[in-house]
Scaffold this motif. Structure first.
Motif, PDB file in Angstrom:
ATOM      1  N   ASN A 146      81.148  39.988  82.643  1.00 53.98           N
ATOM      2  CA  ASN A 146      81.379  39.166  81.465  1.00 53.98           C
ATOM      3  C   ASN A 146      81.493  37.698  81.824  1.00 53.98           C
ATOM      4  OD1 ASN A 146      81.908  39.972  78.540  1.00 53.98           O
ATOM      5  ND2 ASN A 146      82.458  41.763  79.730  1.00 53.98           N
ATOM      6  N   SER A 203      80.870  49.390  78.025  1.00 54.32           N
ATOM      7  CA  SER A 203      80.249  48.159  77.589  1.00 54.32           C
ATOM      8  C   SER A 203      78.739  48.262  77.419  1.00 54.32           C
ATOM      9  CB  SER A 203      80.578  47.052  78.583  1.00 54.32           C
ATOM     10  OG  SER A 203      80.306  47.496  79.876  1.00 54.32           O
ATOM     11  N   LEU A 238      75.532  43.134  81.957  1.00 53.15           N
ATOM     12  CA  LEU A 238      76.498  44.134  81.496  1.00 53.15           C
ATOM     13  C   LEU A 238      76.256  45.488  82.164  1.00 53.15           C
ATOM     14  CD1 LEU A 238      76.760  43.269  77.721  1.00 53.15           C
ATOM     15  CD2 LEU A 238      78.269  42.637  79.593  1.00 53.15           C
TER      16      LEU A 238
END
Lengths: 311, 347
Positions: free
Chosen positions: B333, B2, B269
């Motif tokens: 997230n 990510s 993230l």
């Protein structure tokens, strides 16, 4: 008339500052100097090591001995290290392997990715959402090194160049970037082509792809750099030293301080320096990337930002 | 994973009309005109209409299923005393290896080498967070303040460059600078000091790793911040100037608030990806520095599995890492969504 305009743009104009809006204060001398210094230092921090590598690779044994190692000021430029490396033998073979794997792999990855990105860019098509979710989910987990290793072994890819291409052939991130760009292409254009009787493949090839040259260039570069830089899969799946790509040969050369096979004698006796050979291999590894990436640079931002995920 | 995903900033998203809003007209003869791809058509009809599109996605889907999903099943070896010598074929070996339950996991949690790897992973993660993360923001502010287009383009090209170099090359370059025979040692010796070898020193290894990451990727990291800066409406600056804000005040009250959502999102993230710290980079230097300082979770798995052929044990360690990482990414997230950002996926 146009020539005159071009001249003003091409001349000192591009280096000169654009006119300042009336409300903005004039920059101070100290501010400008500090900014320039910081920027210069940052750029030098990147360029200086590369400069040393290139200069040392082009130096004769005498110059290298005099400098007591790496050379900072070029003197007696010679291409002997490159000539030796490229006259057949381990490094030549590794370079050819790297170029071929990069070419074939990039073509394959691009074909698969562009097709998939186009297929997913027509929102509302059957299964579109499910396929997208399946791909997206892989951005959250990885199956792990060991199971992947066992799978490649089971598929019989060990000791085959396919092991360097297939396991990392598609990057979901790259597909999303392409898809984001394809979705931005005017729907009217695609519809009019469809009315004229074009199928999806034809629309992709003759309308969507020519309109997406910028993002395709960016993604091609991403894939090519990925293949060119890869060494781990080769170290994992290849046992035959003769099959190793350039990066893996560079590991042996630079990290373990070994001479490339066939050159050891030339280094011991001749006027060739082992250090110059190491640096020459490094230059061979960095050159294609350093030459290509600036051409694509102006599209990076667009490419990176259209990658935002859209359900 | 990510951290390589650069999400579109909120302001950017607003300026573009989402494609979903425009009516999607399919010119295909099977659908009534104007019904759109998502019209209420039978499954068969939709399949016939979209078969080319489906066929186009097939190669990528097959590859992803094969190399991202099928190996998940292979994680059963974590619960086995896996014997790679039963057969050349991994599946046959898996089918014939005895199950041992949670034995591998018990061994891991009692293994001090595993906890050492956990510790090193976290040390490297925090060091990168503190020393690496702010640099792209500062560089982006610097580049953004350069008004001459040519200087901007040239310096951006230089700053982006190392991102495209392989880790092998980056480490080789560092070796030439800070290794025992490197330029730094050369200079020290020429001035009568002893040479220093940073490449093999375990005590400075975390700093070395961070420095390499900064050299390679700090320049690349500015792209997303530059995009956020470019989307700030110029009249905000003008209005601030009219109100008497000098350039520093404008940076504080206009520029930084514009960057805040992007910074927060990338930070969240990155934290979600905490257990992954530069696998290739560290693996390449593991032997030079020794596992004491250079072993992270990923290299621990590689060492035990690939090198020691203790597949069940390594797969178990990999599984622990994978599960914890998945939890972290999902949590990150979630936090991104709570902050009103898109995260990697949409809510």
């Amino acid at each position: 008339m146009t020539a005159v305009i071009d001249k003003t743009v091409r001349g000192p104009g591009r280096w000169a500052a654009p006119p300042r809006p009336g409300w903005e204060e004039e920059p101070s001398r100290a501010g400008l100097a500090g900014k320039g210094l910081a920027l210069t230092l940052a750029c030098l921090g990147i360029l200086f090591p590369l400069w040393i590598v290139v200069v040392t690779s082009l130096s004769s044994r005498k110059t290298i001995d005099e400098a007591g190692g790496l050379v900072m000021v070029p003197k007696d430029i010679t291409f002997i290290a490159y000539k030796e490396l490229l006259s057949g033998g381990q490094v030549t073979r590794a370079a050819v392997i790297s170029v071929l794997v990069t070419l074939v792999g990039t073509l394959f990855s691009m074909a698969v990715s562009v097709l998939c990105a186009y297929g997913l860019s027509r929102t509302g098509s059957l299964g579109h959402r499910w396929i997208l979710l399946t791909l997206l989910a892989t951005m959250f987990f990885s199956a792990g090194l060991i199971p992947t290793y066992l799978l490649v072994q089971t598929l019989g890819l060990t000791d085959s160049y396919l092991a360097l291409i297939l396991p990392s052939a598609v990057s979901v991130f790259n597909i999303l970037v392409l898809r984001g760009f394809f979705m931005g292409i005017s729907q009217e254009l695609i519809d009019s082509a469809r009315i004229d009787g074009a199928g999806d493949l034809r629309i992709l090839w003759q309308i969507v792809m020519p309109l997406s040259r910028a993002v395709i260039a960016v993604i091609t570069l991403f894939y090519a750099v990925g293949y060119w830089s890869a060494w781990f899969n080769a170290s994992l799946y290849l046992n035959d030293q003769d099959m190793m790509p350039l990066q893996n040969v560079m590991i042996q050369l630079v990290q373990k301080q070994e001479a490339p096979v066939g050159l050891g004698q030339a280094i011991k006796t001749g006027q060739l320096s082992g250090l110059a050979v190491q640096m020459a291999v490094m230059v061979m590894a960095l050159l294609p990337v350093a030459v290509l990436s600036p051409f694509v640079q102006k599209h990076f931002k667009k490419g990176m930002l259209t990658g935002a995920v859209k359900g | 994973m990510s951290h390589s995903t650069v999400p579109r900033s909120r302001t950017e998203a607003k300026t573009k009309t989402p494609r979903e809003e425009t009516p999607v007209v399919s010119g295909d003869a099977t659908g009534p005109p104007g019904s759109g791809r998502s019209g209420k058509l039978g499954l068969k009809v939709r399949f016939r209409r979209d078969r080319v599109l489906l066929l186009m996605t097939l190669p990528a889907v097959v590859l992803v299923l094969l190399f991202n999903y099928v190996p998940i099943l292979g994680n059963v070896v974590a619960f086995q005393d896996y014997d790679p010598y039963i057969s050349d074929n991994g599946v046959v070996s898996i089918l014939n290896s005895p199950f041992v339950g949670m034995e591998n996991f018990q061994r891991i949690f009692e293994d001090s080498a595993f906890w050492n790897a956990v510790q090193n992973t976290l040390i490297l993660f925090f060091l990168q967070l503190v020393l690496f993360f702010p640099i792209p923001v500062l560089l982006a502010l610097l580049i953004n303040s350069v008004v001459r287009p040519r200087i901007r383009a040239v310096s951006q090209a230089i700053l982006y460059l190392p991102h495209f170099f392989s880790w092998v090359l980056v480490i080789a370059v560092f070796q030439q600078l800070f290794g025992g025979a490197g330029i730094f040692s050369q200079l020290l010796r020429q001035h009568g000091y002893d040479g220093l070898d940073f490449m093999t020193d375990p005590s400075t290894f975390p700093l070395l790793i961070t420095a390499q990451s900064v050299w390679k990727d700090a320049g690349w990291g500015i792209i997303v911040f530059l995009a956020a800066l470019a989307s700030v409406p110029p009249d905000l600056y003008e209005a601030a100037a009219m109100d008497g804000a000098n350039r520093w005040r404008r940076m504080w009250h206009v520029t930084l608030p514009a960057l805040r959502p992007v910074i927060a999102l990338l930070l969240v993230l990155r934290v979600g990806d905490a257990l992954t710290v530069g696998f290739e980079q560290i693996l390449l230097q593991r032997d030079m520095v020794g596992p004491g300082a250079a072993e992270v979770l990923d290299t621990f798995v590689w060492w035990n599995g690939v090198r020691n052929q203790d597949f069940g044990y390594a797969a178990a360690a990999g599984l622990v890492k994978g599960v914890v990482s998945l939890g972290l990414v999902l949590a990150a997230n979630k936090v991104a969504h709570l902050m009103g950002e898109q995260g990697v996926y949409k809510k």
